[in-house]
Motif scaffolding. Sequence first.
Motif, mmCIF file in Angstrom:
data_model
loop_
_atom_site.group_PDB
_atom_site.id
_atom_site.type_symbol
_atom_site.label_atom_id
_atom_site.label_comp_id
_atom_site.label_asym_id
_atom_site.label_seq_id
_atom_site.Cartn_x
_atom_site.Cartn_y
_atom_site.Cartn_z
ATOM 1 N N GLN A 75 0.833 -1.201 0.000
ATOM 2 C CA GLN A 75 0.000 0.000 0.000
ATOM 3 C C GLN A 75 0.870 1.254 0.000
ATOM 4 O O GLN A 75 0.547 2.248 -0.649
ATOM 5 C CB GLN A 75 -0.934 0.001 1.220
ATOM 6 C CG GLN A 75 -1.956 -1.107 1.202
ATOM 7 C CD GLN A 75 -2.878 -1.018 -0.008
ATOM 8 O OE1 GLN A 75 -3.470 0.027 -0.273
ATOM 9 N NE2 GLN A 75 -2.996 -2.093 -0.752
ATOM 10 N N GLY A 76 1.990 1.201 0.711
ATOM 11 C CA GLY A 76 2.914 2.334 0.751
ATOM 12 C C GLY A 76 3.519 2.637 -0.608
ATOM 13 O O GLY A 76 3.769 3.807 -0.942
ATOM 14 N N GLU A 79 1.086 4.786 -2.517
ATOM 15 C CA GLU A 79 1.089 6.170 -2.040
ATOM 16 C C GLU A 79 2.342 6.904 -2.522
ATOM 17 O O GLU A 79 2.285 8.083 -2.883
ATOM 18 C CB GLU A 79 0.993 6.218 -0.512
ATOM 19 C CG GLU A 79 -0.347 5.774 0.023
ATOM 20 C CD GLU A 79 -1.506 6.621 -0.489
ATOM 21 O OE1 GLU A 79 -1.385 7.865 -0.515
ATOM 22 O OE2 GLU A 79 -2.542 6.040 -0.878
ATOM 23 N N ALA A 82 1.863 7.808 -6.110
ATOM 24 C CA ALA A 82 0.932 8.944 -6.233
ATOM 25 C C ALA A 82 1.644 10.260 -5.897
ATOM 26 O O ALA A 82 1.464 11.266 -6.599
ATOM 27 C CB ALA A 82 -0.272 8.737 -5.307
ATOM 28 N N PHE A 83 2.460 10.259 -4.850
ATOM 29 C CA PHE A 83 3.214 11.460 -4.458
ATOM 30 C C PHE A 83 4.196 11.851 -5.554
ATOM 31 O O PHE A 83 4.280 13.015 -5.947
ATOM 32 C CB PHE A 83 3.938 11.191 -3.135
ATOM 33 C CG PHE A 83 4.739 12.349 -2.625
ATOM 34 C CD1 PHE A 83 4.140 13.526 -2.230
ATOM 35 C CD2 PHE A 83 6.121 12.247 -2.529
ATOM 36 C CE1 PHE A 83 4.887 14.596 -1.743
ATOM 37 C CE2 PHE A 83 6.884 13.306 -2.057
ATOM 38 C CZ PHE A 83 6.262 14.482 -1.657
#
Length: 192
Positions: A75-76, A79, A82-83
């Motif tokens: 999941q990280g 993220e 996305a960042f």
Amino acid sequence: AHSFGLLDFAIPDLECDYFGTSLHKFLSAPIGSGMLWIKKEHIPKIWPLVCNDKPQSPDIRKFETLGTRSFPIEQGIGEAIAFHTAIGSKRKEERIRYLKNYWASRVQNIPGVQLHTSLKPNYSCAICGVSIKGLTPAQLDQQLYNTYKIHTVGIVWENISCVRITPHVYTRIADLDVLVAAIEKIASGVKG
């Protein structure tokens, strides 16, 4: 490990057969995450390290047979992507190169200080090696950390003997000003 998430490129443009990378460096994904890219025609020839019922499959997902794994890490990664995408590869590369050049150009002419990295954009981006005459990399690393709380990495390997300093996209100019002042003080022999 350092190029992915830092430099503005697309893996297919490299025309490589295989590309493996850590994702925790400049992509800022969790430690322990990585990525394997294989040119499509080579996938059937490479067997997964963990048992898979179709080891010669042409499907890249055969390498995802991992058994018990950390879903928070996965999941990280999402993220972090996305960042990274929100910033943009080109802007991120330019920002990090600017930060490296910001501090390095300010210390390069201090007596006793030597840069071990070119500031030309074709030869470096984020990482810059620096040394101070009369100090080992370990001594410089210790002074920067113990006195100024600046984390660096001392390197002594083959013909490399320096401290590696690597700003990231979130590094503030004020933090780099502290680094420059620290290097000035250390080079001049002033403590504290």
